[in-house]
Motif scaffolding. Structure first.
Motif, PDB file in Angstrom:
ATOM      1  N   ILE A  56       0.844  -1.204   0.000  1.00 13.07           N
ATOM      2  CA  ILE A  56       0.000   0.000   0.000  1.00 13.07           C
ATOM      3  C   ILE A  56       0.874   1.247   0.000  1.00 13.07           C
ATOM      4  N   GLY A  57       1.857   1.284   0.919  1.00 12.76           N
ATOM      5  CA  GLY A  57       2.739   2.445   0.996  1.00 12.76           C
ATOM      6  C   GLY A  57       3.504   2.671  -0.285  1.00 12.76           C
ATOM      7  N   CYS A  58       3.969   1.579  -0.885  1.00 14.07           N
ATOM      8  CA  CYS A  58       4.714   1.685  -2.132  1.00 14.07           C
ATOM      9  C   CYS A  58       3.885   2.339  -3.224  1.00 14.07           C
ATOM     10  N   ASN A  59       2.714   1.788  -3.491  1.00 15.29           N
ATOM     11  CA  ASN A  59       1.981   2.294  -4.647  1.00 15.29           C
ATOM     12  C   ASN A  59       1.286   3.614  -4.374  1.00 15.29           C
ATOM     13  N   TRP A  60       1.112   3.971  -3.124  1.00 21.23           N
ATOM     14  CA  TRP A  60       0.662   5.323  -2.811  1.00 21.23           C
ATOM     15  C   TRP A  60       1.698   6.314  -3.360  1.00 21.23           C
ATOM     16  N   LEU A  61       2.976   6.040  -3.086  1.00 17.43           N
ATOM     17  CA  LEU A  61       4.041   6.924  -3.568  1.00 17.43           C
ATOM     18  C   LEU A  61       4.259   6.800  -5.077  1.00 17.43           C
ATOM     19  N   VAL A  62       4.223   5.577  -5.605  1.00 16.27           N
ATOM     20  CA  VAL A  62       4.440   5.392  -7.044  1.00 16.27           C
ATOM     21  C   VAL A  62       3.357   6.112  -7.848  1.00 16.27           C
ATOM     22  N   CYS A  63       2.110   5.954  -7.426  1.00 18.07           N
ATOM     23  CA  CYS A  63       1.015   6.598  -8.162  1.00 18.07           C
ATOM     24  C   CYS A  63       1.025   8.110  -7.982  1.00 18.07           C
ATOM     25  N   LEU A  64       1.522   8.593  -6.850  1.00 18.10           N
ATOM     26  CA  LEU A  64       1.705  10.034  -6.704  1.00 18.10           C
ATOM     27  C   LEU A  64       2.786  10.529  -7.670  1.00 18.10           C
ATOM     28  N   ALA A  65       3.811   9.703  -7.903  1.00 20.85           N
ATOM     29  CA  ALA A  65       4.829  10.069  -8.885  1.00 20.85           C
ATOM     30  C   ALA A  65       4.223  10.165 -10.283  1.00 20.85           C
ATOM     31  N   VAL A  66       3.400   9.177 -10.635  1.00 19.70           N
ATOM     32  CA  VAL A  66       2.714   9.216 -11.924  1.00 19.70           C
ATOM     33  C   VAL A  66       1.796  10.434 -11.983  1.00 19.70           C
ATOM     34  N   TRP A  67       1.077  10.691 -10.880  1.00 23.88           N
ATOM     35  CA  TRP A  67       0.164  11.833 -10.794  1.00 23.88           C
ATOM     36  C   TRP A  67       0.916  13.141 -11.032  1.00 23.88           C
ATOM     37  N   LEU A  68       2.062  13.295 -10.377  1.00 23.86           N
ATOM     38  CA  LEU A  68       2.849  14.514 -10.536  1.00 23.86           C
ATOM     39  C   LEU A  68       3.400  14.655 -11.947  1.00 23.86           C
ATOM     40  N   SER A  69       3.630  13.535 -12.626  1.00 21.16           N
ATOM     41  CA  SER A  69       4.125  13.634 -14.007  1.00 21.16           C
ATOM     42  C   SER A  69       3.091  14.293 -14.915  1.00 21.16           C
ATOM     43  N   TYR A  70       1.802  14.172 -14.549  1.00 25.14           N
ATOM     44  CA  TYR A  70       0.749  14.838 -15.316  1.00 25.14           C
ATOM     45  C   TYR A  70       0.653  16.321 -14.968  1.00 25.14           C
ATOM     46  N   ALA A  71       1.275  16.730 -13.873  1.00 22.48           N
ATOM     47  CA  ALA A  71       1.180  18.132 -13.452  1.00 22.48           C
ATOM     48  C   ALA A  71       1.962  19.049 -14.371  1.00 22.48           C
ATOM     49  N   SER A  72       3.049  18.531 -14.942  1.00 28.30           N
ATOM     50  CA  SER A  72       3.906  19.348 -15.792  1.00 28.30           C
ATOM     51  C   SER A  72       3.704  19.005 -17.264  1.00 28.30           C
ATOM     52  N   ARG A  73       3.875  20.000 -18.103  1.00 24.14           N
ATOM     53  CA  ARG A  73       3.782  19.777 -19.550  1.00 24.14           C
ATOM     54  C   ARG A  73       5.165  19.728 -20.191  1.00 24.14           C
ATOM     55  N   GLU A  74       6.209  19.825 -19.373  1.00 20.14           N
ATOM     56  CA  GLU A  74       7.576  19.816 -19.866  1.00 20.14           C
ATOM     57  C   GLU A  74       8.315  18.584 -19.345  1.00 20.14           C
ATOM     58  N   MET A  75       9.273  18.093 -20.143  1.00 17.57           N
ATOM     59  CA  MET A  75       9.992  16.883 -19.763  1.00 17.57           C
ATOM     60  C   MET A  75      10.715  17.051 -18.432  1.00 17.57           C
ATOM     61  N   SER A  76      11.366  18.197 -18.230  1.00 20.52           N
ATOM     62  CA  SER A  76      12.111  18.404 -16.989  1.00 20.52           C
ATOM     63  C   SER A  76      11.190  18.366 -15.779  1.00 20.52           C
ATOM     64  N   GLY A  77      10.005  18.970 -15.909  1.00 24.88           N
ATOM     65  CA  GLY A  77       9.056  18.965 -14.807  1.00 24.88           C
ATOM     66  C   GLY A  77       8.536  17.570 -14.515  1.00 24.88           C
ATOM     67  N   LYS A  78       8.307  16.790 -15.562  1.00 26.01           N
ATOM     68  CA  LYS A  78       7.838  15.424 -15.375  1.00 26.01           C
ATOM     69  C   LYS A  78       8.876  14.587 -14.646  1.00 26.01           C
ATOM     70  N   ILE A  79      10.141  14.722 -15.059  1.00 22.69           N
ATOM     71  CA  ILE A  79      11.215  13.965 -14.419  1.00 22.69           C
ATOM     72  C   ILE A  79      11.325  14.336 -12.948  1.00 22.69           C
ATOM     73  N   LEU A  80      11.263  15.628 -12.647  1.00 22.24           N
ATOM     74  CA  LEU A  80      11.372  16.085 -11.269  1.00 22.24           C
ATOM     75  C   LEU A  80      10.202  15.573 -10.430  1.00 22.24           C
ATOM     76  N   GLY A  81       8.997  15.583 -11.016  1.00 21.28           N
ATOM     77  CA  GLY A  81       7.826  15.098 -10.300  1.00 21.28           C
ATOM     78  C   GLY A  81       7.890  13.609 -10.001  1.00 21.28           C
ATOM     79  N   ILE A  82       8.475  12.857 -10.917  1.00 21.87           N
ATOM     80  CA  ILE A  82       8.604  11.412 -10.745  1.00 21.87           C
ATOM     81  C   ILE A  82       9.671  11.074  -9.704  1.00 21.87           C
ATOM     82  N   TRP A  83      10.766  11.817  -9.729  1.00 19.74           N
ATOM     83  CA  TRP A  83      11.981  11.408  -9.041  1.00 19.74           C
ATOM     84  C   TRP A  83      11.808  11.197  -7.536  1.00 19.74           C
TER      85      TRP A  83
END
Length: 262
Positions: A162-189
């Protein structure tokens, strides 16, 4: 504006989940294989980086390994791939919105689970075993990680999932927040680095790590199946409920339904 709001991200994830549900079987299997391989390559890199750190600095090695592991999800998101843990958020969210049905979610999860497993096994056997990249000087690190995963009982593996995929899916969620590659990478990291450093269990990562130990002559396939069952369920709850349902109720429920919930 270069950043999407949470309500806009909800719409984008619903659209993505709908598209994923309607992908042809061939594309789903190919992209699933790639995603399983990408996550495994990230784990392979983490093993190599952390194994180079002297024993007195083992904690730093763990952090350094966690810091490079996100390359796996970055490849999945930016290069393209179907990853089970991310789909555990996006497809249920599309289902909550009434865009797809439960059978479409089940079909996608089944196909992607199989494909992710094949991709992970390919990396574990060809790169880990045949090339010896998880054995020899790296065997101690491989076995330590794999043994810690299978040693957890069902409840602990489930809750860790549960803890793992809460964070993993938040990473995926944050990747949608940015429209630029750098922002997506930072959101995932950072969310991915956090789950690895904490030691939470990820079903696809375990599809690589535990078989790598099995191919080296340790552990068993029965231990792998027991672990994957618990972690799969935990990851499903973390993605579908703690991220998908939480944000759907907050931002995706129509206004009239919001009023009824209050």
């Amino acid at each position: 504006m270069s950043v999407n709001t949470p309500s806009r991200i909800t719409e984008l994830v619903i659209e993505a989940g709908t598209r994923k549900a309607h992908l042809p079987t061939r594309a789903t299997l190919i992209l699933g294989f790639l995603a399983g391989a990408f996550i495994s390559l990230g784990f392979l890199l983490a093993i190599h980086v952390s194994a180079m750190i002297p024993t007195p600095w083992a904690s730093f090695g763990t952090l350094l390994g966690a810091a490079v592991f996100p390359i796996g999800l970055i490849l999945v998101i930016l290069a393209g791939g179907e990853l089970l843990t991310g789909n555990m958020m996006s497809l249920p969210l599309a289902m909550f919105a009434g865009r797809i049905r439960l059978r479409a979610v089940a079909r996608n999860w089944a196909l992607v689970t199989l494909a992710n497993l094949l991709g992970a096994l390919f990396v574990a056997y060809c790169f880990g075993h045949l090339l010896g990249l998880t054995e020899g000087p790296y065997l101690g690190k491989t076995l330590a990680g794999a043994t810690s995963k299978v040693s957890a009982d069902f409840l602990h593996a489930f809750v860790s999932g549960i803890g793992c995929n809460w964070l993993v899916c938040l990473a995926v969620w944050l990747s949608y927040a940015s429209r630029e590659m750098s922002g997506k990478i930072l959101g995932i990291w950072f969310p991915i680095m956090a789950f690895v450093a904490i030691g939470f269990q990820h079903v696809v990562a375990n599809m690589f790590l535990i078989p790598a130990a099995i191919f080296a002559g340790y552990l068993s396939w029965a231990q792998l199946l027991e672990n994957l069952a618990a972690v799969f369920l935990g990851n499903a709850v973390g993605g579908a409920i703690f991220v998908g349902l939480a944000y759907y109720v907050s931002f995706g429920v129509p206004a009239q339904e919001q009023g009824a919930l209050q």
